[in-house]
Design a protein around this motif. Structure first.
Motif, PDB file in Angstrom:
ATOM      1  N   UNK A  69     -10.606  -5.244  18.168  1.00  0.00           N
ATOM      2  CA  UNK A  69     -11.683  -5.324  17.175  1.00  0.00           C
ATOM      3  C   UNK A  69     -13.077  -5.115  17.744  1.00  0.00           C
ATOM      4  N   UNK A  70     -13.243  -5.180  19.065  1.00  0.00           N
ATOM      5  CA  UNK A  70     -14.577  -5.037  19.631  1.00  0.00           C
ATOM      6  C   UNK A  70     -15.376  -6.316  19.681  1.00  0.00           C
ATOM      7  N   UNK A  71     -14.721  -7.455  19.456  1.00  0.00           N
ATOM      8  CA  UNK A  71     -15.420  -8.729  19.581  1.00  0.00           C
ATOM      9  C   UNK A  71     -15.188  -9.649  18.402  1.00  0.00           C
ATOM     10  N   UNK A  92      -1.569 -16.722  31.263  1.00  0.00           N
ATOM     11  CA  UNK A  92      -2.067 -16.000  30.093  1.00  0.00           C
ATOM     12  C   UNK A  92      -3.544 -15.720  30.324  1.00  0.00           C
ATOM     13  N   UNK A  93      -3.925 -14.452  30.182  1.00  0.00           N
ATOM     14  CA  UNK A  93      -5.317 -14.089  30.405  1.00  0.00           C
ATOM     15  C   UNK A  93      -5.759 -13.087  29.345  1.00  0.00           C
ATOM     16  N   UNK A  94      -6.998 -12.618  29.446  1.00  0.00           N
ATOM     17  CA  UNK A  94      -7.539 -11.645  28.500  1.00  0.00           C
ATOM     18  C   UNK A  94      -7.969 -10.402  29.256  1.00  0.00           C
ATOM     19  N   UNK A  95      -8.161  -9.294  28.494  1.00  0.00           N
ATOM     20  CA  UNK A  95      -8.455  -8.028  29.187  1.00  0.00           C
ATOM     21  C   UNK A  95      -9.913  -7.921  29.588  1.00  0.00           C
ATOM     22  N   UNK A  96     -10.805  -8.700  28.959  1.00  0.00           N
ATOM     23  CA  UNK A  96     -12.227  -8.627  29.269  1.00  0.00           C
ATOM     24  C   UNK A  96     -12.936  -9.754  28.546  1.00  0.00           C
ATOM     25  N   UNK A  97     -14.236  -9.851  28.769  1.00  0.00           N
ATOM     26  CA  UNK A  97     -15.038 -10.810  28.022  1.00  0.00           C
ATOM     27  C   UNK A  97     -15.040 -10.446  26.538  1.00  0.00           C
ATOM     28  N   UNK A  98     -15.285 -11.443  25.682  1.00  0.00           N
ATOM     29  CA  UNK A  98     -15.306 -11.245  24.233  1.00  0.00           C
ATOM     30  C   UNK A  98     -16.739 -11.317  23.723  1.00  0.00           C
ATOM     31  N   UNK A  99     -17.208 -10.263  23.088  1.00  0.00           N
ATOM     32  CA  UNK A  99     -18.565 -10.242  22.540  1.00  0.00           C
ATOM     33  C   UNK A  99     -18.583 -10.927  21.167  1.00  0.00           C
ATOM     34  N   UNK A 100     -19.535 -11.832  20.985  1.00  0.00           N
ATOM     35  CA  UNK A 100     -19.754 -12.459  19.675  1.00  0.00           C
ATOM     36  C   UNK A 100     -21.027 -11.862  19.099  1.00  0.00           C
ATOM     37  N   UNK A 101     -20.884 -11.102  18.017  1.00  0.00           N
ATOM     38  CA  UNK A 101     -21.995 -10.337  17.460  1.00  0.00           C
ATOM     39  C   UNK A 101     -22.832 -11.186  16.498  1.00  0.00           C
ATOM     40  N   UNK A 134     -28.061 -14.295  17.366  1.00  0.00           N
ATOM     41  CA  UNK A 134     -27.573 -14.569  16.016  1.00  0.00           C
ATOM     42  C   UNK A 134     -26.111 -14.952  15.927  1.00  0.00           C
ATOM     43  N   UNK A 135     -25.395 -15.012  17.035  1.00  0.00           N
ATOM     44  CA  UNK A 135     -23.964 -15.360  17.002  1.00  0.00           C
ATOM     45  C   UNK A 135     -23.784 -16.832  16.645  1.00  0.00           C
ATOM     46  N   UNK A 136     -22.745 -17.113  15.842  1.00  0.00           N
ATOM     47  CA  UNK A 136     -22.380 -18.484  15.460  1.00  0.00           C
ATOM     48  C   UNK A 136     -20.871 -18.619  15.647  1.00  0.00           C
ATOM     49  N   UNK A 137     -20.456 -19.383  16.669  1.00  0.00           N
ATOM     50  CA  UNK A 137     -19.040 -19.428  17.058  1.00  0.00           C
ATOM     51  C   UNK A 137     -18.571 -20.864  17.193  1.00  0.00           C
ATOM     52  N   UNK A 138     -17.381 -21.119  16.637  1.00  0.00           N
ATOM     53  CA  UNK A 138     -16.682 -22.386  16.824  1.00  0.00           C
ATOM     54  C   UNK A 138     -15.414 -22.066  17.596  1.00  0.00           C
ATOM     55  N   UNK A 139     -15.307 -22.573  18.827  1.00  0.00           N
ATOM     56  CA  UNK A 139     -14.182 -22.265  19.704  1.00  0.00           C
ATOM     57  C   UNK A 139     -13.492 -23.553  20.123  1.00  0.00           C
ATOM     58  N   UNK A 140     -12.173 -23.562  20.080  1.00  0.00           N
ATOM     59  CA  UNK A 140     -11.435 -24.763  20.470  1.00  0.00           C
ATOM     60  C   UNK A 140     -10.177 -24.390  21.238  1.00  0.00           C
ATOM     61  N   UNK A 151      -1.202 -27.751  33.827  1.00  0.00           N
ATOM     62  CA  UNK A 151      -1.897 -26.564  33.327  1.00  0.00           C
ATOM     63  C   UNK A 151      -3.253 -26.427  33.989  1.00  0.00           C
ATOM     64  N   UNK A 152      -3.717 -25.191  34.061  1.00  0.00           N
ATOM     65  CA  UNK A 152      -5.088 -24.886  34.451  1.00  0.00           C
ATOM     66  C   UNK A 152      -5.704 -24.099  33.295  1.00  0.00           C
ATOM     67  N   UNK A 153      -6.785 -24.605  32.756  1.00  0.00           N
ATOM     68  CA  UNK A 153      -7.448 -23.980  31.611  1.00  0.00           C
ATOM     69  C   UNK A 153      -8.881 -23.651  32.004  1.00  0.00           C
ATOM     70  N   UNK A 154      -9.281 -22.415  31.752  1.00  0.00           N
ATOM     71  CA  UNK A 154     -10.645 -21.984  32.052  1.00  0.00           C
ATOM     72  C   UNK A 154     -11.337 -21.567  30.767  1.00  0.00           C
ATOM     73  N   UNK A 155     -12.538 -22.082  30.538  1.00  0.00           N
ATOM     74  CA  UNK A 155     -13.341 -21.651  29.393  1.00  0.00           C
ATOM     75  C   UNK A 155     -14.769 -21.444  29.859  1.00  0.00           C
ATOM     76  N   UNK A 156     -15.447 -20.414  29.310  1.00  0.00           N
ATOM     77  CA  UNK A 156     -16.791 -20.096  29.767  1.00  0.00           C
ATOM     78  C   UNK A 156     -17.517 -19.262  28.723  1.00  0.00           C
ATOM     79  N   UNK A 157     -18.837 -19.243  28.842  1.00  0.00           N
ATOM     80  CA  UNK A 157     -19.655 -18.420  27.970  1.00  0.00           C
ATOM     81  C   UNK A 157     -20.917 -18.004  28.715  1.00  0.00           C
ATOM     82  N   UNK A 158     -21.538 -16.957  28.204  1.00  0.00           N
ATOM     83  CA  UNK A 158     -22.869 -16.580  28.647  1.00  0.00           C
ATOM     84  C   UNK A 158     -23.597 -15.967  27.465  1.00  0.00           C
ATOM     85  N   UNK A 159     -24.923 -16.059  27.467  1.00  0.00           N
ATOM     86  CA  UNK A 159     -25.677 -15.445  26.375  1.00  0.00           C
ATOM     87  C   UNK A 159     -26.384 -14.204  26.887  1.00  0.00           C
ATOM     88  N   UNK A 160     -26.555 -13.235  25.998  1.00  0.00           N
ATOM     89  CA  UNK A 160     -27.122 -11.946  26.388  1.00  0.00           C
ATOM     90  C   UNK A 160     -27.942 -11.368  25.233  1.00  0.00           C
TER      91      UNK A 160
END
Length: 292
Positions: A69-71, A92-101, A134-140, A151-160
């Motif tokens: 979807x592109x983010x 379990x991993x992801x292919x890249x960072x996820x953009x929140x528009x 302008x992004x508004x995200x609820x992540x759990x 388990x090892x769980x990694x969560x992270x974010x950055x703003x741009x």
């Protein structure tokens, strides 16, 4: 989601609101290798077959969850579920960072549910969430941990901001990691709510100085003092970052929170912490392919 969590009035319905599910079930084969026993995937999720890339752990599959979807967009309601059978082990991993528009009329929800049977082991290593203006995200992330699973769980974010500003211009981030037993008994809950426009000057200054932030949760059966110390040593090897490690409540593990000046520094610090946590829990090293 309530108006109090989102801040202000309830969000207006978004045109084109969409949901998407990805469900995976992993089992351990008689020979010891873990395999993908069942899957159900809706748009925008996509996966290929699991890959076995660890020379020191050939039974461990890596499943890369991709998005078409592109983010994240306003109105998105996405859910990923992974269930591990007894003695199964998977990454379990992801292919890249996820953009929140930008989200002008609604918010996006991204939820992850991880269920671990006795003796199982999971690494959930998602790449960062990139929050655009302008992004508004609820992540759990919800982890249901059996008595002798880990388990090892990694969560992270950055703003741009594509305009080049270091100010945090996203509208809202609500992030929650909950660890519980299969019967629902809550062991630990880590929740943060960041709303730059309404937060204090100190919070805004912190986001400007450290635009990249994340955490590693090392959960389950292990020596807690040793596990916490390993996470601290990983942070010591990342001088550009600031953070701290601590034991989690109810003896369910340890965690490390990291503040970084950029995404590359954050990724390096979290990679070191995850590798240290794996060694402490399983006594298995991480191969070079982990750094994508």
């Amino acid at each position: 989601m309530t108006a109090s969590v989102l801040g202000g009035a309830p969000p207006l319905p978004a045109s084109g609101a969409s949901g998407g599910r990805a469900e995976f079930r992993f089992e351990r084969a008689p020979g010891g290798r873990t395999y993908l026993a069942g899957q159900y995937v809706e748009y925008p999720y996509h996966v290929t077959r699991p890959l076995y890339l660890e020379p020191s752990w050939p039974e461990l599959p890596m499943l890369c969850v991709q998005s078409a979807s592109g983010g994240l967009f306003q109105g998105d309601r996405l859910q990923l579920t992974a269930a591990l059978g007894q003695e199964a082990a998977v990454q379990v991993t992801t292919q890249s960072a996820t953009k929140a528009h930008r989200m002008q009329r609604d918010h996006a929800v991204q939820s992850v549910d991880l269920a671990l049977a006795p003796g199982s082991y999971l690494e959930y290593l998602a790449d960062p969430l990139i929050l655009f203006p302008g992004a508004r995200v609820l992540a759990s992330v919800a982890v249901r941990l059996s008595e002798d699973s880990s388990a090892i769980v990694r969560e992270s974010f950055l703003h741009h901001d594509p305009a080049g500003s270091r100010e945090a211009a996203f509208s809202l981030l609500v992030s929650e990691v909950a660890i519980s037993r299969p019967d629902g008994t809550l062991l630990a809950l880590d929740r943060q709510r960041i709303c730059p426009a309404g937060d204090t000057r100190e919070v805004r200054d912190l986001l400007r100085r450290f635009p990249a932030q994340g955490a590693v949760y090392a959960l389950g059966a292990s020596s807690l003092p040793q596990l916490t110390e390993q996470l601290r040593h990983a942070l010591d090897a990342s001088p550009a970052c600031y953070g701290g490690a601590s034991a989690l409540p109810n003896g369910c593990g340890a965690y490390l929170r990291v503040l970084a000046p950029d995404g590359e520094s954050l990724r390096a610090a979290l990679d070191l912490a995850c590798a240290a946590a794996r060694w402490s829990i399983t006594r298995r090293p991480v191969s070079h392919h982990w750094r994508k």
